[in-house]
Design a protein around this motif. Structure first.
Motif, PDB file in Angstrom:
ATOM      1  N   GLY A   1       1.946 -24.881 -13.949  1.00  0.00           N
ATOM      2  CA  GLY A   1       2.146 -25.328 -12.571  1.00  0.00           C
ATOM      3  C   GLY A   1       0.988 -24.899 -11.700  1.00  0.00           C
ATOM      4  O   GLY A   1       0.161 -24.069 -12.088  1.00  0.00           O
ATOM      5  N   ILE A   2       0.921 -25.478 -10.515  1.00  0.00           N
ATOM      6  CA  ILE A   2      -0.122 -25.144  -9.549  1.00  0.00           C
ATOM      7  C   ILE A   2       0.537 -24.570  -8.303  1.00  0.00           C
ATOM      8  O   ILE A   2       1.378 -25.232  -7.682  1.00  0.00           O
TER       9      ILE A   2
ATOM     10  N   ARG B   1      -7.247 -23.036   2.140  1.00  0.00           N
ATOM     11  CA  ARG B   1      -6.398 -23.565   1.078  1.00  0.00           C
ATOM     12  C   ARG B   1      -6.702 -22.862  -0.234  1.00  0.00           C
ATOM     13  O   ARG B   1      -7.873 -22.663  -0.580  1.00  0.00           O
ATOM     14  N   ARG B   2      -5.654 -22.483  -0.933  1.00  0.00           N
ATOM     15  CA  ARG B   2      -5.826 -21.849  -2.254  1.00  0.00           C
ATOM     16  C   ARG B   2      -4.955 -22.579  -3.277  1.00  0.00           C
ATOM     17  O   ARG B   2      -3.748 -22.764  -3.071  1.00  0.00           O
ATOM     18  N   MET B   3      -5.591 -22.979  -4.385  1.00  0.00           N
ATOM     19  CA  MET B   3      -4.870 -23.598  -5.493  1.00  0.00           C
ATOM     20  C   MET B   3      -4.994 -22.666  -6.695  1.00  0.00           C
ATOM     21  O   MET B   3      -6.095 -22.392  -7.169  1.00  0.00           O
ATOM     22  N   THR B   4      -3.861 -22.171  -7.176  1.00  0.00           N
ATOM     23  CA  THR B   4      -3.838 -21.260  -8.318  1.00  0.00           C
ATOM     24  C   THR B   4      -3.204 -21.960  -9.515  1.00  0.00           C
ATOM     25  O   THR B   4      -2.020 -22.344  -9.467  1.00  0.00           O
ATOM     26  N   TYR B   5      -4.014 -22.138 -10.561  1.00  0.00           N
ATOM     27  CA  TYR B   5      -3.542 -22.778 -11.785  1.00  0.00           C
ATOM     28  C   TYR B   5      -2.894 -21.706 -12.664  1.00  0.00           C
ATOM     29  O   TYR B   5      -3.583 -20.850 -13.234  1.00  0.00           O
ATOM     30  N   GLN B   6      -1.588 -21.742 -12.754  1.00  0.00           N
ATOM     31  CA  GLN B   6      -0.834 -20.720 -13.452  1.00  0.00           C
ATOM     32  C   GLN B   6      -1.096 -20.790 -14.954  1.00  0.00           C
ATOM     33  O   GLN B   6      -1.251 -21.861 -15.527  1.00  0.00           O
TER      34      GLN B   6
ATOM     35  N   ARG C   1      -3.711 -19.809 -16.500  1.00  0.00           N
ATOM     36  CA  ARG C   1      -5.139 -19.837 -16.831  1.00  0.00           C
ATOM     37  C   ARG C   1      -5.795 -18.515 -16.450  1.00  0.00           C
ATOM     38  O   ARG C   1      -5.175 -17.615 -15.907  1.00  0.00           O
ATOM     39  N   GLY C   2      -7.086 -18.428 -16.737  1.00  0.00           N
ATOM     40  CA  GLY C   2      -7.837 -17.245 -16.359  1.00  0.00           C
ATOM     41  C   GLY C   2      -7.595 -16.080 -17.294  1.00  0.00           C
ATOM     42  O   GLY C   2      -6.879 -16.177 -18.308  1.00  0.00           O
ATOM     43  N   GLU C   3      -8.178 -14.943 -16.949  1.00  0.00           N
ATOM     44  CA  GLU C   3      -8.098 -13.748 -17.784  1.00  0.00           C
ATOM     45  C   GLU C   3      -6.654 -13.263 -17.896  1.00  0.00           C
ATOM     46  O   GLU C   3      -5.984 -13.028 -16.892  1.00  0.00           O
ATOM     47  N   GLY C   4      -6.194 -13.153 -19.114  1.00  0.00           N
ATOM     48  CA  GLY C   4      -4.838 -12.680 -19.347  1.00  0.00           C
ATOM     49  C   GLY C   4      -3.758 -13.648 -18.885  1.00  0.00           C
ATOM     50  O   GLY C   4      -2.594 -13.276 -18.811  1.00  0.00           O
ATOM     51  N   GLY C   5      -4.133 -14.878 -18.572  1.00  0.00           N
ATOM     52  CA  GLY C   5      -3.148 -15.857 -18.121  1.00  0.00           C
ATOM     53  C   GLY C   5      -2.562 -15.563 -16.760  1.00  0.00           C
ATOM     54  O   GLY C   5      -1.488 -16.058 -16.407  1.00  0.00           O
ATOM     55  N   ARG C   6      -3.291 -14.751 -15.945  1.00  0.00           N
ATOM     56  CA  ARG C   6      -2.769 -14.366 -14.630  1.00  0.00           C
ATOM     57  C   ARG C   6      -2.957 -15.468 -13.585  1.00  0.00           C
ATOM     58  O   ARG C   6      -2.474 -15.351 -12.472  1.00  0.00           O
ATOM     59  N   GLY C   7      -3.661 -16.514 -13.953  1.00  0.00           N
ATOM     60  CA  GLY C   7      -3.877 -17.604 -13.004  1.00  0.00           C
ATOM     61  C   GLY C   7      -5.326 -17.665 -12.552  1.00  0.00           C
ATOM     62  O   GLY C   7      -5.998 -16.638 -12.437  1.00  0.00           O
ATOM     63  N   GLU C   8      -5.810 -18.872 -12.324  1.00  0.00           N
ATOM     64  CA  GLU C   8      -7.180 -19.091 -11.873  1.00  0.00           C
ATOM     65  C   GLU C   8      -7.131 -19.794 -10.518  1.00  0.00           C
ATOM     66  O   GLU C   8      -6.544 -20.875 -10.394  1.00  0.00           O
ATOM     67  N   SER C   9      -7.741 -19.160  -9.506  1.00  0.00           N
ATOM     68  CA  SER C   9      -7.627 -19.660  -8.141  1.00  0.00           C
ATOM     69  C   SER C   9      -8.924 -20.279  -7.647  1.00  0.00           C
ATOM     70  O   SER C   9     -10.018 -19.832  -7.997  1.00  0.00           O
ATOM     71  N   PHE C  10      -8.768 -21.303  -6.804  1.00  0.00           N
ATOM     72  CA  PHE C  10      -9.893 -21.979  -6.163  1.00  0.00           C
ATOM     73  C   PHE C  10      -9.595 -22.079  -4.672  1.00  0.00           C
ATOM     74  O   PHE C  10      -8.537 -22.598  -4.286  1.00  0.00           O
ATOM     75  N   ASP C  11     -10.506 -21.596  -3.859  1.00  0.00           N
ATOM     76  CA  ASP C  11     -10.312 -21.577  -2.413  1.00  0.00           C
ATOM     77  C   ASP C  11     -11.157 -22.651  -1.739  1.00  0.00           C
ATOM     78  O   ASP C  11     -12.257 -22.982  -2.202  1.00  0.00           O
TER      79      ASP C  11
ATOM     80  N   SER D   1     -17.045 -27.056  -9.969  1.00  0.00           N
ATOM     81  CA  SER D   1     -15.607 -27.290  -9.907  1.00  0.00           C
ATOM     82  C   SER D   1     -14.861 -26.746 -11.114  1.00  0.00           C
ATOM     83  O   SER D   1     -13.655 -26.645 -11.097  1.00  0.00           O
ATOM     84  N   LEU D   2     -15.594 -26.395 -12.174  1.00  0.00           N
ATOM     85  CA  LEU D   2     -14.917 -25.949 -13.382  1.00  0.00           C
ATOM     86  C   LEU D   2     -14.946 -24.439 -13.559  1.00  0.00           C
ATOM     87  O   LEU D   2     -14.552 -23.921 -14.579  1.00  0.00           O
ATOM     88  N   SER D   3     -15.398 -23.709 -12.534  1.00  0.00           N
ATOM     89  CA  SER D   3     -15.361 -22.259 -12.614  1.00  0.00           C
ATOM     90  C   SER D   3     -15.070 -21.693 -11.245  1.00  0.00           C
ATOM     91  O   SER D   3     -15.276 -22.343 -10.234  1.00  0.00           O
ATOM     92  N   ALA D   4     -14.587 -20.453 -11.217  1.00  0.00           N
ATOM     93  CA  ALA D   4     -14.229 -19.840  -9.941  1.00  0.00           C
ATOM     94  C   ALA D   4     -15.446 -19.577  -9.079  1.00  0.00           C
ATOM     95  O   ALA D   4     -15.353 -19.503  -7.871  1.00  0.00           O
ATOM     96  N   GLU D   5     -16.612 -19.418  -9.684  1.00  0.00           N
ATOM     97  CA  GLU D   5     -17.844 -19.186  -8.945  1.00  0.00           C
ATOM     98  C   GLU D   5     -18.939 -20.070  -9.510  1.00  0.00           C
ATOM     99  O   GLU D   5     -18.917 -20.427 -10.684  1.00  0.00           O
ATOM    100  N   PRO D   6     -19.925 -20.446  -8.673  1.00  0.00           N
ATOM    101  CA  PRO D   6     -21.063 -21.188  -9.201  1.00  0.00           C
ATOM    102  C   PRO D   6     -21.885 -20.307 -10.122  1.00  0.00           C
ATOM    103  O   PRO D   6     -21.813 -19.082 -10.040  1.00  0.00           O
TER     104      PRO D   6
END
Length: 276
Positions: free
Chosen positions: A50-51, A65-70, A72-82, A257-262
């Protein structure tokens, strides 16, 4: 110009200079609890559990605005994009639009209870069995977005100030992280001490106690300096992006767009199209 023409011109002037009363009424009716306010909800995701979408609205028509992809990310804690930008409410108070510079607007239908229901790209209701509602979060902690930013930076008397291009937010610079590189980049680009220079950086907008007074104030932590240019301002940079032709223009990567930071070498990544 005859008297009728003068009168009509005066009416046009008043219509442009005085905002419609209905807009203010619609704002109070749509957000009876006042602003700032944070709305959040869970949206469906095609390839994740979910998002989590959070939208923070400020009275100066700025949104975070923050979108957190549940999952994903390290340990599955979620990957956020602001994201940071400006919001607008329709005259009837029923549609909220969030606008930024790197993507199309995001629209929501405003319910009578203040609930925000996400709409599709055309501004129409989403036909789905899954919920697309965001509800107001009472006593929510302020979002502290971490993202790529562009703005006019000036430095004087050991203090830096950053004016973000999209929102106009004036953000004092926290003297930490990559601040030394930011100051050096500015000094090498600034034509005169104290003059503003357009800079690009990865930063985080945080809430910190002020040097004097009470409460919390926004500050910008420069996580990574990217570039500085004395030849551009917020206005000319925006005009250049709108006017530049696709063919023959060297486009510089400003967001990944495919990573949390450029990536670290973002300043050197360019793309050029040619006809045929």
């Amino acid at each position: 110009m005859n008297r009728l023409g003068v009168a009509l011109a005066g009416l046009v002037f008043l219509a442009q200079a005085v905002p419609p009363l209905r807009a203010g009424q619609a704002l109070k009716e749509s957000f009876p609890g006042g602003l700032p306010a944070t709305f959040a909800g869970d949206l469906p995701c095609a390839d994740c559990p979910g998002i989590r979408l959070s939208v923070e609205l400020h009275a100066d028509h700025v949104f975070v605005r923050r979108m957190t992809y549940q999952g994903r990310g390290e340990g599955g804690r979620g990957e956020s994009f602001d994201r940071l930008g400006r919001w607008n409410l329709s005259g009837d108070g029923k549609t909220l639009e969030l606008s930024g510079d790197r993507e199309g607007p995001m629209r929501f239908a405003v319910g009578p209870d203040g609930t925000l229901r996400k709409l599709d790209e055309a501004g129409q209701p989403i036909q789905s069995a899954y919920s697309s509602d965001l509800v107001r979060v009472p006593d929510a902690e302020p979002l502290e977005p971490r993202l790529l930013l562009r703005g006019e930076y000036s430095y004087m008397a050991d203090a830096g100030m950053f004016v973000e291009c999209l929102t106009g937010w004036r953000l004092p610079i926290a003297m930490e992280a990559d601040n030394v590189a930011l100051e050096r980049g500015y000094l090498s680009a600034a034509p005169k001490p104290g003059e503003a220079v357009l800079v690009t950086l990865v930063g985080q907008i945080v809430m910190r106690p002020p040097m004097e007074g009470k409460g919390l104030r926004r500050r910008l932590v420069p996580l990574r300096f990217v570039s500085a240019s004395a030849r551009e301002t917020c206005d000319t940079a925006g005009e250049a992006r709108q006017a530049a032709p696709i063919d023959g223009t060297a486009w510089q990567l400003s967001a990944a767009s495919l990573s949390a930071e450029p990536p670290e070498d973002i300043a050197g990544v360019t793309l050029k199209f040619k006809e045929g």
